[in-house]
Design an enzyme around this catalytic site. Structure first.
Site, PDB file in Angstrom:
ATOM      1  CG  HIS A   2      -2.126  -0.892   1.003  1.00  0.00           C
ATOM      2  ND1 HIS A   2      -3.389  -0.554   1.424  1.00  0.00           N
ATOM      3  CD2 HIS A   2      -2.239  -2.090   0.389  1.00  0.00           C
ATOM      4  CE1 HIS A   2      -4.223  -1.525   1.080  1.00  0.00           C
ATOM      5  NE2 HIS A   2      -3.552  -2.468   0.462  1.00  0.00           N
TER       6      HIS A   2
ATOM      7  CE1 TYR B  32      -5.958   3.910  10.937  1.00  0.00           C
ATOM      8  CE2 TYR B  32      -5.272   4.199   8.658  1.00  0.00           C
ATOM      9  CZ  TYR B  32      -5.130   3.571   9.890  1.00  0.00           C
ATOM     10  OH  TYR B  32      -4.160   2.611  10.057  1.00  0.00           O
TER      11      TYR B  32
ATOM     12  N   PRO C 122      -4.623   0.663  18.736  1.00  0.00           N
ATOM     13  CG  PRO C 122      -6.579  -0.432  18.102  1.00  0.00           C
ATOM     14  CD  PRO C 122      -5.913   0.199  19.280  1.00  0.00           C
TER      15      PRO C 122
ATOM     16  CE  LYS D 201       3.940   3.020  13.409  1.00  0.00           C
ATOM     17  NZ  LYS D 201       3.780   2.387  12.118  1.00  0.00           N
TER      18      LYS D 201
ATOM     19  CE1 TYR E  92      -1.099   3.950   9.395  1.00  0.00           C
ATOM     20  CE2 TYR E  92      -0.107   3.190   7.343  1.00  0.00           C
ATOM     21  CZ  TYR E  92      -1.132   3.143   8.267  1.00  0.00           C
ATOM     22  OH  TYR E  92      -2.181   2.261   8.083  1.00  0.00           O
TER      23      TYR E  92
HETATM   24  C1  PHB Z   1      -6.568  -3.958  10.697  1.00  0.00           C
HETATM   25  O1  PHB Z   1      -6.617  -4.213   9.502  1.00  0.00           O
HETATM   26  O2  PHB Z   1      -6.985  -4.764  11.549  1.00  0.00           O
HETATM   27  C2  PHB Z   1      -6.016  -2.656  11.141  1.00  0.00           C
HETATM   28  C3  PHB Z   1      -5.450  -1.804  10.204  1.00  0.00           C
HETATM   29  C4  PHB Z   1      -4.951  -0.579  10.597  1.00  0.00           C
HETATM   30  C5  PHB Z   1      -4.986  -0.219  11.920  1.00  0.00           C
HETATM   31  C6  PHB Z   1      -5.532  -1.071  12.865  1.00  0.00           C
HETATM   32  C7  PHB Z   1      -6.056  -2.290  12.473  1.00  0.00           C
HETATM   33  O3  PHB Z   1      -4.507   0.995  12.286  1.00  0.00           O
END
Ligand code: PHB
Ligand code: APR
Length: 393
Positions: free
Chosen positions: A75, A204, A296, A300, A388
């Site tokens: 990505h 997000y 989450p 990280k 990130y």
């Molecule tokens: C996930 O795909 O479970 C996931 C992806 C990004 C995050 C947290 C969880 O920041």
């Protein structure tokens, strides 16, 4: 009592413990992994799925990268939805080409188990009452029970990779260990569904009703989350209610394209920032979730476990192959420096995107200003992006 001899006893057969034993084995350093649960149980957990390039390289170095490289998705960006608009964060542009890999932690763990099997590594499942002993001694040892029979392993070092609820951290005396903790007043309700992801890249979303995240595992498997009050229980949320709430928190054009379906997993996770210091006590080293937890939001958790393992692995290499213990001696300090930076980033990204239940109008305006600044400043985006994709090891 059966007695085993090895160089390193690793408590915990999650990604941290398995990765370390795999790396050590390839350089001739012996280890025994002690895991409390069955392999099926460990592989039944659904966790995050975004891998930093440093982690990806470590999996390759461990000889476990083939399926990840085949099936994982590179990505080059992700989106942040706010105030009805969708802004893209370009990872490659701000890093000179660094990206992340979307590949589930469950798959990472499965690949590590298969690699351990292929090399004939010792991973003992259903080890009960695991207990580390003589931590300050040159000959520490670990005891456990297997099918009711007492077992003992003598070693040079013990690695506590047994997650947040493990026994290792608890065996460090309380006058030595200092714990830092922040518990957030909300959790994430996550749903896994066999539907095509709503978008190619992660979204997000910051919304008045609360945070939402659209993630994925593959082109046919999606992972979605919504922020929920800590008092909510999974049983309170039907699939229909989840999809409806998720759609309300996404920009209209995104919501319109969302394909819903039955959930194949649904769970609520609380959000926590936690660090235990030091990460070494005598001949016990803590790694991964045993020593630290991040909320989450910045993806990280697993990546931080990987950087611990990188430092620890190199410390063991220098110790065993060159007789140089400097790496092991500086492990705690070195690992914690990176841990705190990832804690800061995860805390910042959590605050940026969640709705605080007790938040004031002023908090909301500050949050909006933070987002406005982010998308009006290349420097702000570069800072987000370098964290990130993963700070250097
Ligand atoms: C996930 O795909 O479970 C996931 C992806 C990004 C995050 C947290 C969880 O920041
Ligand atoms: N004895 C033996 N094993 C134990 C014990 C114990 N007393 N307590 C816990 N374990 C095992 C757990 O069953 C689990 O399989 O230790 C393992 C720890 O694994 P994780 O919790 O997955 O922690 P870690 O390997 O550090 O992985 C890092 O990254 O995405 C994040 O939190 C997520 O698990 C993830 C973490």
């Amino acid at each position: 009592m059966s007695t085993h001899q090895t160089q390193v006893v690793i408590i915990g057969g999650g990604p941290s413990g398995l990765l370390l034993s795999q790396l050590l084995h390839r350089t001739g350093i012996s280890s025994i992994v002690l895991e409390k649960h069955t392999r099926e149980h460990v592989l039944g957990r659904i966790r995050a799925g975004v891998l930093e390039h440093g982690f990806v390289n470590l999996m390759r170095e461990a000889g476990c990268g083939a399926r990840m490289d085949r099936e994982g998705e590179i990505h080059e960006g992700f989106h942040i939805a706010h105030q009805g608009q969708l802004d893209r964060v370009d990872l490659a542009k701000h890093t000179g080409g660094d990206t992340v890999m979307v590949y589930g932690q469950t798959e990472v763990t499965r690949d590590l188990y298969e690699a351990r099997d292929a090399m004939g590594g010792t991973v003992i499942h259903e080890a009960q009452n695991v207990q580390p002993h003589a931590l300050r001694d040159v000959h520490p040892f670990v005891t456990w029970e297997q099918n009711g029979e007492a077992q003992r392993a003598e070693c040079d070092f013990i690695v506590g990779a047994d997650g947040f609820h493990g026994v290792s951290r608890k065996s460090i005396p309380s006058d030595v260990l200092k714990e830092y903790e922040k518990v957030y007043p909300f959790g994430w309700l996550g749903v896994l569904s066999e539907t095509p992801p709503v978008a190619e890249e992660l979204i997000y979303a910051r919304h008045e009703r609360g945070f939402a995240l659209c993630s994925l595992r593959s082109r046919v498997l999606s992972r979605y989350y919504i922020q929920v009050p800590l008092t909510d229980r999974v049983e309170d949320w039907s699939d229909a209610a989840f999809w409806q709430e998720l759609k309300r928190r996404l920009p209209e054009e995104v919501a319109a394209g969302l394909q819903t379906g039955p959930s194949i997993e649904k769970s609520i996770a609380p959000l926590r920032s936690f660090v235990a210091e030091p990460m070494r006590y005598g001949n016990l080293f803590l790694a991964g979730d045993a020593a630290h937890i991040v909320p989450p939001t910045g993806a990280k958790g697993l990546n931080l476990a990987a950087s611990d393992i990188h430092y620890l692995y190199h410390g063991f290499l220098d110790h065993y192959l060159k007789g140089d213990s400097a790496g092991l001696d500086s492990y705690s300090e070195q690992a914690l420096a990176r841990v705190w930076k990832a804690e800061r980033f995860s805390w910042w990204m959590t605050n940026l995107l969640h709705r605080a239940p007790e938040g004031s109008e002023t908090d909301l305006r500050l949050q909006r200003a933070d987002l406005d600044y982010l998308f009006s400043s290349d420097a702000a985006q570069a800072s987000l992006v370098e964290n990130y994709v993963g700070l250097p090891y």
